[in-house]
Design an enzyme around this catalytic site. Structure first.
Site, PDB file in Angstrom:
ATOM      1  N   ASP A 175      54.750  73.110 -28.542  1.00 51.59           N
ATOM      2  CA  ASP A 175      55.816  73.230 -27.529  1.00 51.59           C
ATOM      3  C   ASP A 175      56.251  74.686 -27.394  1.00 51.59           C
ATOM      4  O   ASP A 175      56.421  75.199 -26.288  1.00 51.59           O
ATOM      5  CB  ASP A 175      57.040  72.394 -27.946  1.00 51.59           C
ATOM      6  CG  ASP A 175      56.739  70.908 -28.037  1.00 51.59           C
ATOM      7  OD1 ASP A 175      56.292  70.332 -27.035  1.00 51.59           O
ATOM      8  OD2 ASP A 175      56.941  70.332 -29.127  1.00 51.59           O
ATOM      9  N   GLU A 433      52.137  91.622 -17.343  1.00 48.85           N
ATOM     10  CA  GLU A 433      51.881  92.584 -18.418  1.00 48.85           C
ATOM     11  C   GLU A 433      51.758  91.924 -19.792  1.00 48.85           C
ATOM     12  O   GLU A 433      50.929  92.321 -20.610  1.00 48.85           O
ATOM     13  CB  GLU A 433      52.992  93.655 -18.471  1.00 48.85           C
ATOM     14  CG  GLU A 433      52.976  94.641 -17.321  1.00 48.85           C
ATOM     15  CD  GLU A 433      53.681  94.110 -16.062  1.00 48.85           C
ATOM     16  OE1 GLU A 433      54.221  92.985 -16.109  1.00 48.85           O
ATOM     17  OE2 GLU A 433      53.690  94.827 -15.043  1.00 48.85           O
TER      18      GLU A 433
HETATM   19  C1  LIG Z   1      57.802  84.378 -30.297  1.00 50.89           C
HETATM   20  C2  LIG Z   1      58.329  83.482 -31.365  1.00 50.89           C
HETATM   21  N1  LIG Z   1      59.622  83.123 -31.349  1.00 50.89           N
HETATM   22  C3  LIG Z   1      60.131  82.347 -32.341  1.00 50.89           C
HETATM   23  C4  LIG Z   1      59.348  81.928 -33.371  1.00 50.89           C
HETATM   24  C5  LIG Z   1      59.933  81.125 -34.515  1.00 50.89           C
HETATM   25  N2  LIG Z   1      59.410  79.757 -34.464  1.00 50.89           N
HETATM   26  C6  LIG Z   1      58.405  79.346 -35.241  1.00 50.89           C
HETATM   27  S1  LIG Z   1      57.903  77.790 -34.869  1.00 50.89           S
HETATM   28  C7  LIG Z   1      59.086  77.641 -33.670  1.00 50.89           C
HETATM   29  C8  LIG Z   1      59.183  76.429 -32.788  1.00 50.89           C
HETATM   30  C9  LIG Z   1      58.657  75.204 -33.366  1.00 50.89           C
HETATM   31  O1  LIG Z   1      58.418  74.246 -32.378  1.00 50.89           O
HETATM   32  P1  LIG Z   1      56.955  73.971 -31.876  1.00 50.89           P
HETATM   33  O2  LIG Z   1      56.383  75.197 -31.327  1.00 50.89           O
HETATM   34  O3  LIG Z   1      57.031  72.797 -30.985  1.00 50.89           O
HETATM   35  O4  LIG Z   1      56.177  73.637 -33.196  1.00 50.89           O
HETATM   36  P2  LIG Z   1      56.232  72.292 -34.067  1.00 50.89           P
HETATM   37  O5  LIG Z   1      57.475  72.340 -34.872  1.00 50.89           O
HETATM   38  O6  LIG Z   1      56.207  71.151 -33.141  1.00 50.89           O
HETATM   39  O7  LIG Z   1      55.013  72.430 -34.891  1.00 50.89           O
HETATM   40  C10 LIG Z   1      59.843  78.793 -33.586  1.00 50.89           C
HETATM   41  C11 LIG Z   1      60.972  78.975 -32.642  1.00 50.89           C
HETATM   42  C12 LIG Z   1      57.992  82.324 -33.351  1.00 50.89           C
HETATM   43  N3  LIG Z   1      57.155  81.968 -34.300  1.00 50.89           N
HETATM   44  N4  LIG Z   1      57.515  83.092 -32.330  1.00 50.89           N
HETATM   45 MG   LIG Z   2      56.756  70.815 -31.179  1.00 55.49          MG
END
Ligand SMILES: Cc1ncc(C[n+]2csc(CCOP(=O)(O)OP(=O)(O)O)c2C)c(N)n1
Ligand SMILES: [Mg+2]
Length: 471
Positions: A175, A433
């Protein structure tokens, strides 16, 4: 979504072993992200074991399919899989250095200083890690560059009789990856260019760190990607390996668009108290919960870093054998190619070795001191063209500023890279960019000398990709 029944067949055993190694590593480090590797183990399994042309004994084989784990926080998914399929250690150019790329010892030392298993995957730490990921969205943008590189290599080097380049790029994304603007920019480029060699598998688990995606995210991803010119497919249960296989087969059969496979999964799958909650995202489950998850998979609760008998052999029979056959077939073609096309083969050899062709700098102009001087964009354009003329695998472009910043290649035969016309060396990134920086990294990771240009003030928008390329 039904919980898959626990069985002892090798496929299930292999998938559950990826899950258990991942949980154990995070729990031992007392830090990391267990839930997503547990959920996505079947996807990694299906890609490596049954889909990709990938040779664990030759992880840098130029004809291999590429795999990008864009949600780098799920790093243990990659490490466990690369370990179990038996990827061999090499330097970044593919020369064997002996032993395993990722050993069980490395996994036991996940997130510790000195282990190649860093918190998030880092390129060149271990063979099999195709790019550095962690900043969400970066990996998927790299994957677009990788897919463009394959199209360019195929257009310029394959001959009527000899096909050296015909590979796909797969990326798993979350996500967070797809919420990031860079992903939409990159997807827009990929859709426009009709990159039918690119497949993103989107982990649609409705969970991010702060909780349910409803908090901040309500778009219809399928419709959005259709609008971007993608082929969109759905799989309702990440545990349904057959359905994944069918969707991937549809991607492979699609000849005019990139593919997004939207896969529903349960984060922390199998952990009875933590699954489907954001608590399974970025914190160890606790040994008690780890034991309960192992129990639900039907694996011994008290064993740590356990690789059941038959799992390594199962992978060796699948990806191991398929990859060995495919890579040796490629070697045969490469041998013929070197005899038939010595000039082009020499270029490719330099490229594969990470070298520049001899004389790459011989035409760089010298500018006499002059009171008035020349605009830096003019001298830059002359130097760029002088180098690119002698480096046949240097390609790049600008974010809609090439005529202004003189970054277009003007010499005879440079040509344009356009949808279905992938031979040209002038890329058109549009006004995107951030994606341009990630795409340029993907080109470079594929052996090309990619470049990206804009006005200095707009490089702020490229900061993410520039930072990753510099570390
Ligand atoms: C550019 C960026 N912003 C913030 C983060 C910190 N971060 C790590 S995972 C995540 C979100 C987790 O949600 P998802 O991507 O849906 O992963 P899931 O928990 O479903 O594996 C965030 C905000 C990051 N890794 N990279
Ligand atoms: Mg997720």
């Amino acid at each position: 979504m039904p919980m898959t029944a626990t069985t002892t067949d090798n496929q299930t055993l292999a998938i559950d072993t990826i899950r258990c190694l991942s949980m154990d590593a995070v729990q031992t480090a007392n830090s990391g992200h267990p839930g997503t590797p547990m959920a996505l183990a079947p996807i990694a399994y299906q890609l490596f074991q049954n889909t990709m042309n990938y040779a664990p004994a030759k992880p840098h084989w130029p004809g291999r399919d590429r795999f990008v784990l864009s949600c780098g926080h799920a790093s243990m998914l990659l490490y466990s899989t690369l370990h179990l399929i038996g990827v061999q250690a090499t330097d970044r150019y593919g020369n064997p250095t002996g032993g395993e790329s990722i050993s069980l010892e490395d996994i036991k030392n996940f997130r510790q200083i000195g282990s190649v298993c860093a918190g998030h995957p880092e390129f060149a730490e271990a063979a099999g890690i195709e790019t550095t990921t962690g900043p969400l969205g970066a990996g998927v943008s790299n994957s677009v560059g990788m897919a463009m590189a394959e199209k360019w290599l195929a257009a310029n080097y394959n001959t009527d009789d000899l096909t050296l380049f015909n590979y796909n790029t797969y990326a798993i994304c979350s996500d967070g990856d797809l919420m990031e603007g860079i992903a939409t920019e990159a997807a827009s480029v990929a859709g426009h260019l009709k990159l039918d060699n690119l497949c993103w598998l989107y982990d649609d688990n409705n969970i991010t760190i702060e909780g349910d995606t409803e908090l901040a995210f309500s778009e219809d991803m399928g419709k959005k990607f259709e609008g971007l010119g993608w082929n969109v497919l759905h799989v309702d249960d990440a545990n349904d390996v057959d359905a994944l296989g069918k969707a991937i087969a549809k991607f492979q059969a699609c000849g005019d668009k990139p593919t997004l496979i939207v896969v529903k999964s349960i984060i922390g799958y199998g952990a009875p108290n933590k699954q489907n909650t954001h608590g399974a995202h970025g914190a160890p489950l606790g040994w008690d919960e780890v034991a309960l998850a192992k129990k639900s998979y039907g694996l011994p609760e008290d064993e740590k870093f356990y690789v059941p008998e038959g799992v390594r052999e199962h992978f060796a029979e699948g990806v191991g054998k398929r990859g060995a056959t495919a890579s040796s077939q490629w070697e045969d073609v490469w041998t013929k190619y070197q005899a038939a096309e010595p000039t082009k083969a020499a270029e490719l050899k330099a490229m594969f070795a990470g070298e520049l062709p001899e004389g790459w700098d011989k035409d760089i102009p010298v500018f006499e001191a002059d009171a008035k001087g020349d605009a830096t964009r003019n001298s830059s354009g002359k130097v760029l063209n002088a180098i690119a003329k002698n480096v046949p695998f240097m390609i790049g472009g600008s974010a809609d500023l090439a005529p202004s910043n003189k970054s277009d290649l003007k010499f005879e035969g440079a040509g344009e890279f356009l949808p279905r016309q992938y031979k040209g060396r002038n890329l058109h990134f549009g006004i995107r960019e951030h994606a341009m920086s990630g795409i340029a990294n993907g080109l470079c990771l594929s052996g090309l000398r990619g470049y990206a240009a804009t006005f200095f003030v707009f490089t702020d928008y490229m900061r993410g990709g520039m930072r990753l390329s510099s570390i």
